[in-house]
Design an enzyme around this catalytic site. Structure first.
Site, PDB file in Angstrom:
ATOM      1  N   PHE A   1      -0.410  34.719   9.111  1.00 47.89           N
ATOM      2  CA  PHE A   1      -0.477  33.456   8.445  1.00 47.89           C
ATOM      3  C   PHE A   1       0.175  32.368   9.024  1.00 47.89           C
ATOM      4  O   PHE A   1      -0.123  31.176   8.742  1.00 47.89           O
ATOM      5  CB  PHE A   1      -0.208  33.455   6.675  1.00 47.89           C
ATOM      6  CG  PHE A   1       1.190  33.132   6.504  1.00 47.89           C
ATOM      7  CD1 PHE A   1       2.392  33.956   6.633  1.00 47.89           C
ATOM      8  CD2 PHE A   1       1.629  32.122   6.053  1.00 47.89           C
ATOM      9  CE1 PHE A   1       3.485  33.801   6.278  1.00 47.89           C
ATOM     10  CE2 PHE A   1       2.652  31.565   5.427  1.00 47.89           C
ATOM     11  CZ  PHE A   1       3.736  32.379   5.910  1.00 47.89           C
ATOM     12  N   LYS A   2       1.305  32.771   9.675  1.00 52.35           N
ATOM     13  CA  LYS A   2       2.220  31.605  10.512  1.00 52.35           C
ATOM     14  C   LYS A   2       1.436  30.730  11.414  1.00 52.35           C
ATOM     15  O   LYS A   2       1.969  29.694  11.719  1.00 52.35           O
ATOM     16  CB  LYS A   2       3.459  32.278  11.149  1.00 52.35           C
ATOM     17  CG  LYS A   2       4.196  32.865  10.084  1.00 52.35           C
ATOM     18  CD  LYS A   2       5.543  33.264  10.570  1.00 52.35           C
ATOM     19  CE  LYS A   2       6.512  33.640   9.534  1.00 52.35           C
ATOM     20  NZ  LYS A   2       5.897  35.017   8.781  1.00 52.35           N
ATOM     21  N   ASP A   3       0.220  31.293  11.947  1.00 57.35           N
ATOM     22  CA  ASP A   3      -0.605  30.497  12.681  1.00 57.35           C
ATOM     23  C   ASP A   3      -1.001  29.244  12.067  1.00 57.35           C
ATOM     24  O   ASP A   3      -1.355  28.219  12.676  1.00 57.35           O
ATOM     25  CB  ASP A   3      -1.737  31.406  13.221  1.00 57.35           C
ATOM     26  CG  ASP A   3      -1.498  32.453  14.179  1.00 57.35           C
ATOM     27  OD1 ASP A   3      -0.662  32.372  14.988  1.00 57.35           O
ATOM     28  OD2 ASP A   3      -2.231  33.585  14.224  1.00 57.35           O
TER      29      ASP A   3
ATOM     30  N   MET B   1       1.772  26.881  12.465  1.00 54.58           N
ATOM     31  CA  MET B   1       2.062  26.665  13.666  1.00 54.58           C
ATOM     32  C   MET B   1       1.180  26.003  14.693  1.00 54.58           C
ATOM     33  O   MET B   1       1.648  25.224  15.594  1.00 54.58           O
ATOM     34  CB  MET B   1       2.578  27.834  14.406  1.00 54.58           C
ATOM     35  CG  MET B   1       3.528  28.033  15.481  1.00 54.58           C
ATOM     36  SD  MET B   1       5.304  27.501  14.824  1.00 54.58           S
ATOM     37  CE  MET B   1       5.917  28.970  14.423  1.00 54.58           C
TER      38      MET B   1
END
Ligand SMILES: *Cc1c(COP(=O)(O)O)cnc(C)c1O
Length: 467
Positions: free
Chosen positions: A111-113, A116
Site C-alpha cells: 500500500f505504500k505505493d 509514495m
C-alpha cells in the site's frame, strides 16, 4: 493551509516546507492548523468518479495556497496511472457485509505505493518551483525502500539512497530495490541489521553539516504528504459503498499508525466512520494502550508480517495531540517520559482514544489460522498483514459493514505463504520480469564515514553521480 508542530516549539510552516522537512525542528510532527471538511453532498458526489479525481477533492484543501488544483490534478492522474487495476484501490466483497479494500496494485505490491507515487511527483514539483534539489536517505526493512525507489526513479531533482540490511530482506523485496537501473536511485546493502541501517540514517540527519550540504530529505511514514495521500482511499471506498448515508467501519493493519491515522483524518473531514479498528500482530503496543491507557514499549518480536514489527508507532503522536486538546506542553511531557522510561500515561486522553478506536492483536498461530479459514470460507487469499485485520474484524462489534484494508499482495511474502498454505503465490504477470532482470547493488560497511562518502560521491546535489 498552515501546519503546526505537536510539540509547539517550531515555527508554523506551509505544505511544501512540511513535506520537505519531515520532522519538525522541535522533534514534533506537523498537523494542519484546522481540519478541512467535505459536505455530505460532496462526499456522495465522489461515488463512481476516477480515483485520481477523488484524490484532488480530498487533498486540495491541504495544499491550498502552495500547489494549484490544476497541477495537483496532473500529478494525481500520472501517479495513479502506474497502478495495475483501473479502480486503483478496488473493493472485493468477501461476506454479506464485508469488503476487502485492495491497496496493493501499485508497482511494488504494497500500500505504500499509493502515497509514495504521489509524494515523488509533489516533491519534484515543489523543488522545481524553488530551483532546488534534494537527496532522500531512508532505511528499510522491506516495503518502504522499493516503493521509494519505484516512485523516484528517473527524477531529475531527487537522488534516492536506500539502506537495507544485507541478506535480511526477501528476494522479491531486494529485487524491487536493485533492478531499477536509473542513475538517481541507489540500493545500498549495509553489513548489519535494520536497526543498524536506521541508526545510520538518524546519525546522518544529526550530522548537520552533511545534512545541509546534501539537502537530505525524508520520505518515512511521518511525512505529512504521505498521510494525506492515504486519506483518498477511505473516501473512495466510503462513497462507493454508500457514504455518507451508510455508516461503515474500517479495519487497518497497523505499524507506524500512518494508515489508520489517515482514516481518522477522513473522519475529522466528515466521512461518517462507525469504528476504526487497529489491527496488530504479536507486537501489540497499540491494543494494550487502548485497553489500559498506558503506552508502554516492549522488545520487538519478528513475525510473518514484518512491516508491523514495531516498538513505537510514530504517527500516534498526531492523534494524541488532538486528544489532549492540542496542548503541546502535555505532549512534550509524555514524549519526555517515553524517551526516559519507555512509557507514558495517556491520562484524560484515554477516553478519547477508546471512543475513537477499537483494537485487537493476532499472534502467529492466529494469523496462520485466519489465512486458512478465510480461504476455506470465502476463497480469498490474504497475506499475513491483511490477515491480522481480518482477525480483528471478526472480533469487532457487529452491525456495520466492514472494510478490511489489504496492505500487501501475497506474492510479496512467498515463504510465509508457503509455510501457512502449502502453496507459493506467483507474482502478477506485469512483474514477472523481476526475477530475471540484472541487479545493481552496492555493499557498504556499517560505518557512518563509509556511507557518507558513498552518498557524497553520487548525489547530484553536490555535483556527484550522473547528470
Ligand atoms: C507499512 C505497512 C503496514 C503498516 O502501515 P503503517 O502506516 O505503518 O501503520 C502494514 N502492512 C504493510 C504491508 C506495510 O507495508
Amino acid at each position: 493551509m498552515k501546519y503546526i508542530s505537536t510539540r509547539g516549539e517550531a515555527p508554523s510552516l506551509g505544505f511544501a516546507d512540511v513535506t520537505l522537512a519531515g520532522l519538525a525542528r522541535d522533534g514534533g510532527l506537523y498537523v494542519p492548523e484546522t481540519w478541512p471538511r467535505l459536505s455530505p453532498e460532496s462526499i456522495a458526489g465522489l461515488a463512481g468518479r476516477p480515483f485520481h479525481e477523488i484524490a484532488v477533492e480530498v487533498i486540495a484543501p491541504f495544499t491550498a495556497g502552495e500547489v494549484s488544483r490544476a497541477d495537483l490534478a496532473v500529478m494525481a492522474r500520472d501517479a495513479y496511472a502506474q497502478f495495475g487495476h483501473p479502480a486503483v484501490t478496488p473493493l472485493v466483497q468477501i461476506g454479506p457485509d464485508r469488503w476487502v479494500l485492495e491497496l496493493f496494485h501499485g508497482p511494488t505490491l504494497a500500500f505504500k505505493d499509493v502515497a509514495m507515487q504521489l509524494l515523488a511527483r509533489l516533491m519534484d514539483h515543489m523543488l522545481a518551483k524553488r530551483g532546488e534539489r534534494a537527496t532522500i536517505v531512508a532505511a528499510t526493512s522491506g516495503d518502504t525502500g522499493g516503493a521509494a525507489i519505484e516512485a523516484f526513479r528517473g527524477s531529475s531533482l531527487v537522488d534516492v539512497v536506500i539502506l537495507f540490511p544485507d541478506g535480511r530482506v526477501s528476494d522479491v523485496q531486494r529485487r524491487m530495490m536493485t533492478t531499477p537501473n536509473e542513475a538517481n536511485v541507489h540500493a545500498v546493502a549495509v553489513d548489519g541489521t535494520f536497526d543498524d541501517c536506521q541508526a545510520q540514517v538518524k546519525a546522518m540527519f544529526n550530522h548537520l553539516a552533511f545534512r545541509d550540504r546534501l539537502k537530505l530529505s525524508a520520505v518515512n511514514s511521518i511525512n505529512w504528504a504521505r498521510i494525506v495521500a492515504q486519506v483518498t482511499y477511505y473516501f473512495a471506498a466510503g462513497a462507493a459503498l454508500g457514504a455518507p448515508h451508510r455508516k461503515l467501519s474500517f479495519v487497518v493493519p497497523t505499524g507506524n499508525f500512518g494508515d489508520i491515522l489517515a482514516g481518522w483524518v477522513a473522519r475529522q473531514m466528515g466521512l461518517p466512520i462507525e469504528q476504526l479498528v487497529i489491527a496488530s500482530n504479536a507486537n501489540d503496543i497499540l491494543p494494550r494502550t487502548v485497553a489500559t491507557g498506558i503506552y508502554e514499549t516492549r522488545g520487538v518480536v519478528p513475525t510473518t508480517s514484518p512491516s508491523m514489527d514495531i516498538q513505537v508507532s510514530s504517527n500516534f503522536e498526531r492523534f494524541l495531540f488532538e486528544a489532549v486538546g492540542r496542548d503541546a506542553a502535555v505532549i512534550r511531557g509524555q514524549m519526555a517520559s517515553l524517551a526516559q522510561s519507555g512509557r507514558f500515561d495517556l491520562g484524560a486522553a484515554k477516553a478519547r482514544l477508546q471512543a475513537e478506536f477499537n483494537a485487537a492483536a493476532a499472534d502467529e498461530g492466529q494469523v496462520a489460522e485466519t489465512i486458512r479459514a478465510t480461504e476455506r470460507a470465502t476463497g480469498y487469499l490474504a497475506e499475513p498483514h491483511t490477515a491480522c485485520a481480518i482477525f480483528a474484524a471478526d472480533r469487532a462489534p457487529a452491525g456495520t459493514a466492514q472494510v478490511i484494508l489489504a496492505t500487501a499482495h501475497p506474492a510479496k511474502f512467498p515463504d510465509a505463504m508457503q509455510e501457512i498454505t502449502g502453496r507459493r503465490p506467483g507474482l502478477p504477470p506485469r512483474l514477472s520480469s523481476l526475477v530475471s532482470e540484472p541487479e545493481r547493488v552496492s555493499v557498504v560497511a556499517n560505518d557512518r564515514d563509509a556511507i557518507e562518502r558513498f552518498i557524497e560521491a553520487r548525489s547530484r546535489v553536490v555535483g556527484g553521480g550522473a547528470s
